[in-house]
Design a protein around this motif. Structure first.
Motif, mmCIF file in Angstrom:
data_model
loop_
_atom_site.group_PDB
_atom_site.id
_atom_site.type_symbol
_atom_site.label_atom_id
_atom_site.label_comp_id
_atom_site.label_asym_id
_atom_site.label_seq_id
_atom_site.Cartn_x
_atom_site.Cartn_y
_atom_site.Cartn_z
ATOM 1 N N SER A 169 -7.620 8.675 -15.694
ATOM 2 C CA SER A 169 -7.098 8.804 -14.331
ATOM 3 C C SER A 169 -5.591 8.587 -14.300
ATOM 4 O O SER A 169 -5.043 7.775 -15.053
ATOM 5 N N TYR A 170 -4.948 9.312 -13.386
ATOM 6 C CA TYR A 170 -3.520 9.126 -13.121
ATOM 7 C C TYR A 170 -3.267 8.095 -12.032
ATOM 8 O O TYR A 170 -2.112 7.881 -11.659
ATOM 9 N N GLU A 171 -4.316 7.465 -11.508
ATOM 10 C CA GLU A 171 -4.120 6.380 -10.552
ATOM 11 C C GLU A 171 -3.350 5.251 -11.234
ATOM 12 O O GLU A 171 -3.636 4.909 -12.391
ATOM 13 N N PRO A 172 -2.374 4.623 -10.549
ATOM 14 C CA PRO A 172 -1.582 3.566 -11.190
ATOM 15 C C PRO A 172 -2.391 2.337 -11.596
ATOM 16 O O PRO A 172 -2.017 1.639 -12.535
ATOM 17 N N VAL A 173 -3.471 2.042 -10.894
ATOM 18 C CA VAL A 173 -4.294 0.889 -11.251
ATOM 19 C C VAL A 173 -5.754 1.318 -11.314
ATOM 20 O O VAL A 173 -6.142 2.340 -10.749
ATOM 21 N N LEU A 190 3.944 5.825 -5.632
ATOM 22 C CA LEU A 190 3.905 5.874 -7.095
ATOM 23 C C LEU A 190 2.783 6.788 -7.585
ATOM 24 O O LEU A 190 2.971 7.558 -8.540
ATOM 25 N N ALA A 191 1.625 6.696 -6.936
ATOM 26 C CA ALA A 191 0.505 7.553 -7.335
ATOM 27 C C ALA A 191 0.845 9.019 -7.141
ATOM 28 O O ALA A 191 0.533 9.862 -8.002
ATOM 29 N N THR A 192 1.482 9.350 -6.031
ATOM 30 C CA THR A 192 1.842 10.744 -5.765
ATOM 31 C C THR A 192 2.770 11.279 -6.843
ATOM 32 O O THR A 192 2.574 12.387 -7.361
ATOM 33 N N MET A 235 0.822 -1.211 0.000
ATOM 34 C CA MET A 235 0.000 0.000 0.000
ATOM 35 C C MET A 235 0.854 1.258 0.000
ATOM 36 O O MET A 235 0.596 2.218 -0.715
ATOM 37 N N GLY A 236 1.913 1.235 0.812
ATOM 38 C CA GLY A 236 2.784 2.406 0.868
ATOM 39 C C GLY A 236 3.445 2.677 -0.474
ATOM 40 O O GLY A 236 3.523 3.827 -0.925
ATOM 41 N N LEU A 237 3.936 1.621 -1.130
ATOM 42 C CA LEU A 237 4.579 1.783 -2.436
ATOM 43 C C LEU A 237 3.582 2.295 -3.469
ATOM 44 O O LEU A 237 3.898 3.186 -4.263
ATOM 45 N N GLU A 256 1.826 14.295 -9.399
ATOM 46 C CA GLU A 256 2.603 15.532 -9.331
ATOM 47 C C GLU A 256 3.222 15.879 -10.677
ATOM 48 O O GLU A 256 3.278 17.050 -11.066
ATOM 49 N N ARG A 257 3.678 14.872 -11.398
ATOM 50 C CA ARG A 257 4.349 15.104 -12.680
ATOM 51 C C ARG A 257 3.430 14.905 -13.874
ATOM 52 O O ARG A 257 3.827 15.181 -15.017
#
Length: 233
Positions: free
Chosen positions: A30-34, A7-9, A1-3, A13-14
Motif C-alpha cells: 500500500s501507498y498509505e503512509p501508515v 501526504l497520502a495524496t 488528519m489534514g496533513l 500521485e507520484r
C-alpha cells in the motif's frame, strides 16, 4: 488528519513509496503512509470466516485494505465496489503493486436502496467521502466537491458476478439503505455480513441494522465498530 491526507495524496500521485502491510487477512502492498488495518477486528472476523475459494463483496473498498489481502488466496474472488474515482485510483495503484493471487473485480458505482444517480460528497478526508454530506464532514472535514455518481442495488450489482459468500459493508453510514436493496441476493444466498455502522448523533445505524437482522432471521454479533450478521439457518 489534514496533513496525513495531503501526504497520502502526494505519495499516491507520484507512487513514491509502497510498503508491505500486515493484516489479519494476510499481507498486501500500500501507498498509505501508515498501516491502517493491522489490528482491524472486522477484517479479522471476515478473514477467519472466508474459505480459500469464497466470493467476497467489498462494499466501500476505498484503497483496497480489505480487498487486496483477502484476494491473496488464489481461489478467492473479491468484488471491490468503490464510487469515488480518486479512491479507485488508489485501489488500482495498490492492486498493481500487490498483484494478488486471487481475482479482484473493481466496480465504479455506489450501492443503495434503489438504482439511479445520487450526489456524492468528496471529503477533504477522502475515507469519509459519502453520499451523505453530514458523514463526509465528520472530524472537522469539509466537502471539496459534489458530483453525480451512479448507484446500484446490491441485487442488480450481483447479477454478473458469482453470488457472495460474505459481504463487507463500510459505506460511511449508509448500510441500512444497502441492506434494503439487497433482499433478493441475501434471501437466495444467505451470506455473512460484516458491517461498520458509523453511528453518529442523530443517526443510529446500529439500531436499524439490528431491526433488519431480526426481520431477516440473522444473528447480530459484535459492537458498535464492527458488526457481524450471521444467518440463523
Amino acid at each position: 488528519m489534514g496533513l496525513y491526507h495531503r501526504l497520502a495524496t502526494i505519495n499516491y500521485e507520484r507512487r513514491l513509496l509502497a510498503r508491505r502491510r500486515s493484516t489479519p487477512a494476510g499481507p498486501y502492498w500500500s501507498y498509505e503512509p501508515v498501516a491502517t488495518h493491522a489490528g482491524d477486528p472486522l477484517l479479522a472476523s471476515l478473514a477467519s470466516a472466508a474459505g480459500p475459494d469464497d466470493t467476497i463483496y467489498d462494499l466501500g473498498a476505498y484503497a483496497g485494505g480489505y480487498a487486496l489481502p483477502l484476494a491473496g488466496h488464489s481461489g478467492r474472488t473479491v468484488v471491490a465496489v468503490e464510487p469515488d474515482p480518486a479512491s479507485r485510483r488508489r485501489l488500482q495503484a495498490n492492486y498493481e503493486r500487490t498483484d494478488p493471487a486471487g481475482t479482484v473485480r473493481i466496480c465504479p458505482v455506489g450501492v443503495g436502496a434503489e438504482s439511479g444517480t445520487e450526489p456524492f460528497y468528496r471529503s477533504s478526508f477522502p475515507k469519509l467521502s459519502s453520499f451523505d454530506r453530514a458523514d463526509a464532514t465528520r472530524w472537522g472535514a469539509r466537502v471539496t466537491s459534489v458530483e453525480p455518481v451512479p448507484v446500484r442495488t446490491l441485487d442488480e450489482l450481483a447479477e454478473p458476478f458469482p453470488p457472495p459468500d460474505h459481504v463487507k459493508i463500510d459505506v460511511e453510514g449508509l448500510a441500512p439503505p444497502v441492506l434494503s436493496g439487497a433482499t433478493a441476493t441475501i434471501e437466495a444466498h444467505r451470506p455473512t455480513l460484516f458491517v461498520e455502522p458509523h453511528d453518529r448523533p442523530g443517526a443510529d445505524r446500529t439500531a436499524a441494522i439490528r431491526r433488519w437482522c431480526h426481520e431477516h432471521d440473522y444473528e447480530l454479533l459484535g459492537d458498535e465498530r464492527a458488526l457481524v450478521c450471521r444467518p440463523r439457518d
